[in-house]
Design a protein around this motif. Structure first.
Motif, PDB file in Angstrom:
ATOM      1  N   VAL A   1       0.828  -1.211   0.000  1.00 44.27           N
ATOM      2  CA  VAL A   1       0.000   0.000   0.000  1.00 44.27           C
ATOM      3  C   VAL A   1       0.856   1.252   0.000  1.00 44.27           C
ATOM      4  CG1 VAL A   1      -1.653   1.337   1.351  1.00 44.27           C
ATOM      5  CG2 VAL A   1      -1.985  -1.117   1.059  1.00 44.27           C
ATOM      6  N   ALA A   2       1.923   1.255   0.803  1.00 50.99           N
ATOM      7  CA  ALA A   2       2.797   2.430   0.887  1.00 50.99           C
ATOM      8  C   ALA A   2       3.789   2.496  -0.274  1.00 50.99           C
ATOM      9  CB  ALA A   2       3.556   2.413   2.218  1.00 50.99           C
ATOM     10  N   ASN A   3       3.905   1.396  -1.040  1.00 51.05           N
ATOM     11  CA  ASN A   3       4.838   1.312  -2.159  1.00 51.05           C
ATOM     12  C   ASN A   3       6.279   1.569  -1.708  1.00 51.05           C
ATOM     13  OD1 ASN A   3       5.487   0.817  -4.849  1.00 51.05           O
ATOM     14  ND2 ASN A   3       5.341   2.987  -5.416  1.00 51.05           N
ATOM     15  N   ARG A   4       6.632   0.990  -0.572  1.00 57.59           N
ATOM     16  CA  ARG A   4       7.987   1.118  -0.033  1.00 57.59           C
ATOM     17  C   ARG A   4       8.395  -0.211   0.582  1.00 57.59           C
ATOM     18  NH1 ARG A   4       6.641   6.383   3.663  1.00 57.59           N
ATOM     19  NH2 ARG A   4       5.694   7.645   1.998  1.00 57.59           N
ATOM     20  N   PRO A   5       9.669  -0.574   0.500  1.00 56.29           N
ATOM     21  CA  PRO A   5      10.123  -1.796   1.184  1.00 56.29           C
ATOM     22  C   PRO A   5      10.116  -1.609   2.690  1.00 56.29           C
ATOM     23  CG  PRO A   5      11.991  -0.615   0.263  1.00 56.29           C
ATOM     24  CD  PRO A   5      10.768   0.095  -0.224  1.00 56.29           C
ATOM     25  N   ILE A   6       9.804  -2.672   3.408  1.00 53.63           N
ATOM     26  CA  ILE A   6       9.789  -2.637   4.867  1.00 53.63           C
ATOM     27  C   ILE A   6      11.171  -3.041   5.392  1.00 53.63           C
ATOM     28  CG2 ILE A   6       8.797  -3.671   6.954  1.00 53.63           C
ATOM     29  CD1 ILE A   6       6.911  -1.776   5.549  1.00 53.63           C
ATOM     30  N   ARG A   7      11.666  -2.290   6.357  1.00 55.09           N
ATOM     31  CA  ARG A   7      12.963  -2.604   6.961  1.00 55.09           C
ATOM     32  C   ARG A   7      12.751  -3.504   8.174  1.00 55.09           C
ATOM     33  NH1 ARG A   7      16.105   2.685   8.281  1.00 55.09           N
ATOM     34  NH2 ARG A   7      14.059   3.331   9.049  1.00 55.09           N
ATOM     35  N   ILE A   8      13.070  -4.775   8.012  1.00 52.95           N
ATOM     36  CA  ILE A   8      12.873  -5.742   9.094  1.00 52.95           C
ATOM     37  C   ILE A   8      14.188  -5.942   9.826  1.00 52.95           C
ATOM     38  CG2 ILE A   8      12.253  -8.124   9.642  1.00 52.95           C
ATOM     39  CD1 ILE A   8      10.396  -8.043   7.199  1.00 52.95           C
ATOM     40  N   GLN A   9      14.187  -5.605  11.097  1.00 52.16           N
ATOM     41  CA  GLN A   9      15.384  -5.715  11.930  1.00 52.16           C
ATOM     42  C   GLN A   9      15.466  -7.071  12.635  1.00 52.16           C
ATOM     43  OE1 GLN A   9      17.569  -3.257  11.948  1.00 52.16           O
ATOM     44  NE2 GLN A   9      19.027  -4.157  13.395  1.00 52.16           N
ATOM     45  N   HIS A  10      14.311  -7.574  13.114  1.00 52.71           N
ATOM     46  CA  HIS A  10      14.282  -8.829  13.871  1.00 52.71           C
ATOM     47  C   HIS A  10      13.105  -9.681  13.392  1.00 52.71           C
ATOM     48  CE1 HIS A  10      16.811  -6.488  16.613  1.00 52.71           C
ATOM     49  NE2 HIS A  10      15.801  -5.635  16.777  1.00 52.71           N
ATOM     50  N   ARG A  11      13.277 -11.007  13.464  1.00 48.02           N
ATOM     51  CA  ARG A  11      12.169 -11.930  13.205  1.00 48.02           C
ATOM     52  C   ARG A  11      11.989 -12.808  14.441  1.00 48.02           C
ATOM     53  NH1 ARG A  11       9.740 -11.993   8.359  1.00 48.02           N
ATOM     54  NH2 ARG A  11      10.848 -11.123   6.562  1.00 48.02           N
ATOM     55  N   ILE A  12      10.884 -12.585  15.137  1.00 47.45           N
ATOM     56  CA  ILE A  12      10.598 -13.276  16.395  1.00 47.45           C
ATOM     57  C   ILE A  12       9.131 -13.687  16.388  1.00 47.45           C
ATOM     58  CG2 ILE A  12      10.532 -13.078  18.919  1.00 47.45           C
ATOM     59  CD1 ILE A  12      12.659 -10.865  18.658  1.00 47.45           C
ATOM     60  N   ASN A  13       8.850 -14.941  16.696  1.00 49.11           N
ATOM     61  CA  ASN A  13       7.461 -15.418  16.710  1.00 49.11           C
ATOM     62  C   ASN A  13       6.779 -15.278  18.058  1.00 49.11           C
ATOM     63  OD1 ASN A  13       7.687 -16.137  13.994  1.00 49.11           O
ATOM     64  ND2 ASN A  13       6.649 -18.087  14.309  1.00 49.11           N
ATOM     65  N   ASP A  14       7.528 -15.247  19.144  1.00 47.51           N
ATOM     66  CA  ASP A  14       6.941 -15.158  20.483  1.00 47.51           C
ATOM     67  C   ASP A  14       6.549 -13.709  20.778  1.00 47.51           C
ATOM     68  OD1 ASP A  14       6.625 -16.500  23.300  1.00 47.51           O
ATOM     69  OD2 ASP A  14       7.669 -14.602  23.635  1.00 47.51           O
ATOM     70  N   TYR A  15       5.261 -13.491  21.088  1.00 44.96           N
ATOM     71  CA  TYR A  15       4.793 -12.123  21.259  1.00 44.96           C
ATOM     72  C   TYR A  15       5.316 -11.471  22.535  1.00 44.96           C
ATOM     73  CZ  TYR A  15       1.722 -12.880  17.301  1.00 44.96           C
ATOM     74  OH  TYR A  15       1.235 -13.138  16.037  1.00 44.96           O
ATOM     75  N   GLY A  16       5.621 -12.245  23.548  1.00 46.88           N
ATOM     76  CA  GLY A  16       6.247 -11.665  24.729  1.00 46.88           C
ATOM     77  C   GLY A  16       7.610 -11.087  24.404  1.00 46.88           C
ATOM     78  N   ALA A  17       8.396 -11.810  23.608  1.00 45.98           N
ATOM     79  CA  ALA A  17       9.706 -11.319  23.192  1.00 45.98           C
ATOM     80  C   ALA A  17       9.562 -10.108  22.264  1.00 45.98           C
ATOM     81  CB  ALA A  17      10.490 -12.432  22.504  1.00 45.98           C
ATOM     82  N   VAL A  18       8.546 -10.146  21.370  1.00 48.71           N
ATOM     83  CA  VAL A  18       8.291  -8.996  20.499  1.00 48.71           C
ATOM     84  C   VAL A  18       8.011  -7.759  21.330  1.00 48.71           C
ATOM     85  CG1 VAL A  18       6.644  -8.008  18.846  1.00 48.71           C
ATOM     86  CG2 VAL A  18       7.492 -10.343  18.531  1.00 48.71           C
ATOM     87  N   SER A  19       7.154  -7.898  22.351  1.00 49.20           N
ATOM     88  CA  SER A  19       6.822  -6.765  23.214  1.00 49.20           C
ATOM     89  C   SER A  19       8.061  -6.209  23.907  1.00 49.20           C
ATOM     90  CB  SER A  19       5.781  -7.199  24.252  1.00 49.20           C
ATOM     91  OG  SER A  19       5.482  -6.142  25.142  1.00 49.20           O
ATOM     92  N   ALA A  20       8.919  -7.092  24.396  1.00 52.06           N
ATOM     93  CA  ALA A  20      10.134  -6.645  25.087  1.00 52.06           C
ATOM     94  C   ALA A  20      11.069  -5.901  24.147  1.00 52.06           C
ATOM     95  CB  ALA A  20      10.847  -7.847  25.699  1.00 52.06           C
ATOM     96  N   VAL A  21      11.189  -6.379  22.910  1.00 54.98           N
ATOM     97  CA  VAL A  21      12.058  -5.720  21.940  1.00 54.98           C
ATOM     98  C   VAL A  21      11.491  -4.356  21.553  1.00 54.98           C
ATOM     99  CG1 VAL A  21      12.931  -5.864  19.567  1.00 54.98           C
ATOM    100  CG2 VAL A  21      13.055  -7.861  21.063  1.00 54.98           C
ATOM    101  N   VAL A  22      10.165  -4.282  21.358  1.00 52.50           N
ATOM    102  CA  VAL A  22       9.535  -2.998  21.052  1.00 52.50           C
ATOM    103  C   VAL A  22       9.734  -2.021  22.204  1.00 52.50           C
ATOM    104  CG1 VAL A  22       7.304  -1.852  20.705  1.00 52.50           C
ATOM    105  CG2 VAL A  22       7.836  -3.947  19.445  1.00 52.50           C
ATOM    106  N   ALA A  23       9.554  -2.488  23.432  1.00 55.60           N
ATOM    107  CA  ALA A  23       9.689  -1.617  24.604  1.00 55.60           C
ATOM    108  C   ALA A  23      11.095  -1.052  24.728  1.00 55.60           C
ATOM    109  CB  ALA A  23       9.316  -2.391  25.867  1.00 55.60           C
ATOM    110  N   ALA A  24      12.087  -1.792  24.248  1.00 56.56           N
ATOM    111  CA  ALA A  24      13.471  -1.313  24.326  1.00 56.56           C
ATOM    112  C   ALA A  24      13.722  -0.140  23.386  1.00 56.56           C
ATOM    113  CB  ALA A  24      14.431  -2.455  24.005  1.00 56.56           C
ATOM    114  N   GLY A  25      12.828   0.078  22.423  1.00 56.48           N
ATOM    115  CA  GLY A  25      12.933   1.203  21.510  1.00 56.48           C
ATOM    116  C   GLY A  25      13.624   0.845  20.216  1.00 56.48           C
TER     117      GLY A  25
END
Length: 304
Positions: free
Chosen positions: A214-238
């Motif tokens: 939709v945005a016509n731009r590539p997404i910059r993926i830094q991490h690939r994590i399936n566990d949502y608790g770990a995702v939340s912790a990584v997001v919280a770190a900034g």
């Protein structure tokens, strides 16, 4: 021709290999091959063919597998008619669930079925890609599965599906992020950000692919994590944004993150129950399905 031979043929069609059928039915690959050979002796038309190192069904085999599924379902209906007449609701029901739904539902389900006359459940976590969920119905009575709303529906041959909930995925940002005070976000708002997302074949990655389109731009993926608790912790770190399911990831710590709805793309995933038709004939299985529906309604209402 015997019913268990038709079951083996059906499983071969669903699972794609003799080895997988043997694992699902808890027999040896040799036993599977012997039963297929015995079944073949009843017909002139070949039922299977070699494809490299694997064994696949011919068109005739597919027709017989479908008819066999109907026969198995009919036998289950006859076998369970007496259970319904007698009001039998005991028994053991095996359930598989992907990680986030297991964290959200397994505990409440056990409490829901805590009475002495309720069915016993055996729980297993199976976190597989969307395409692999139907095959799990060969090993479990009920399979908790997810798929994106816009993706292909589940196969109908030999599998029944029941939607428990339509669940949106929200953008997760750190409370200190510049977007944290927004009421909603668009693909253009987030396309330039760095992301933590799931592996390919899972819902968050599907949403990000839509954002990129939709945005016509590539997404910059830094991490690939399936566990949502770990995702939340990584997001919280900034430094990165994430995607979290609205109802089934409430067990993660939200103190340092904010969840924001994403507009302009399809973000909904379907959480469905998959089962073989004959398993749904069992009263104990139907009671567990009803319990899961009640648990999911409470979970959805609590998060709304």
């Amino acid at each position: 021709m015997e019913l268990h031979q038709l079951q083996i043929l059906r499983e071969l069609h669903a699972l794609g290999s003799v080895t997988a059928v043997a694992e699902a039915l808890r027999v040896t690959p040799s036993a599977v091959s012997q039963q297929l050979a015995a079944l073949q002796r009843n017909f002139r038309t070949p039922l299977t063919r070699k494809e490299g190192r694997t064994l696949a069904l011919t068109p005739a085999g597919e027709v017989l597998a479908a008819a066999g599924a109907d026969a198995i379902d009919a036998m289950a209906a006859a076998r369970n008619a007496l259970d319904d007449f007698e009001g039998a609701d005991a028994g053991t029901v095996s359930i598989s669930g992907f990680h986030s739904v297991g964290q959200a539902l397994f505990g409440p389900l056990l409490r829901e079925l805590s009475s002495s006359d309720a069915p016993t459940v055996q729980l297993t976590d199976e976190d597989v890609a969307q395409s692999e969920f139907p095959g799990l119905t060969a090993r479990y009575d009920l399979v908790l599965a997810h798929r994106m709303e816009h993706s292909e529906p589940w196969p109908t041959q030999g599998v029944r599906s029941l939607t428990l909930v339509r669940e949106p995925l929200d953008v997760a940002v750190a409370t200190t992020h510049v977007l944290a005070d927004r009421a909603s976000l668009s693909p253009e708002d987030v396309a330039e950000e760095r992301w933590v997302t799931s592996r390919v074949g899972y819902s968050p990655d599907d949403v990000l692919r839509a954002v990129s389109a939709v945005a016509n731009r590539p997404i910059r993926i830094q991490h690939r994590i399936n566990d949502y608790g770990a995702v939340s912790a990584v997001v919280a770190a900034g430094g990165v944004l994430g995607m979290l399911p609205r109802f089934t990831s409430r067990s993660v710590d939200d103190r340092d993150i904010v969840r924001i709805p994403l507009q302009g793309v399809s973000t909904h995933r379907m959480i469905d129950l998959l089962a073989r038709p004959e398993n749904l004939r069992r009263r104990s299985v139907r009671l567990v399905v009803e319990a899961l529906e009640r648990v999911m309604v409470r979970l959805r209402d609590a998060a709304s």
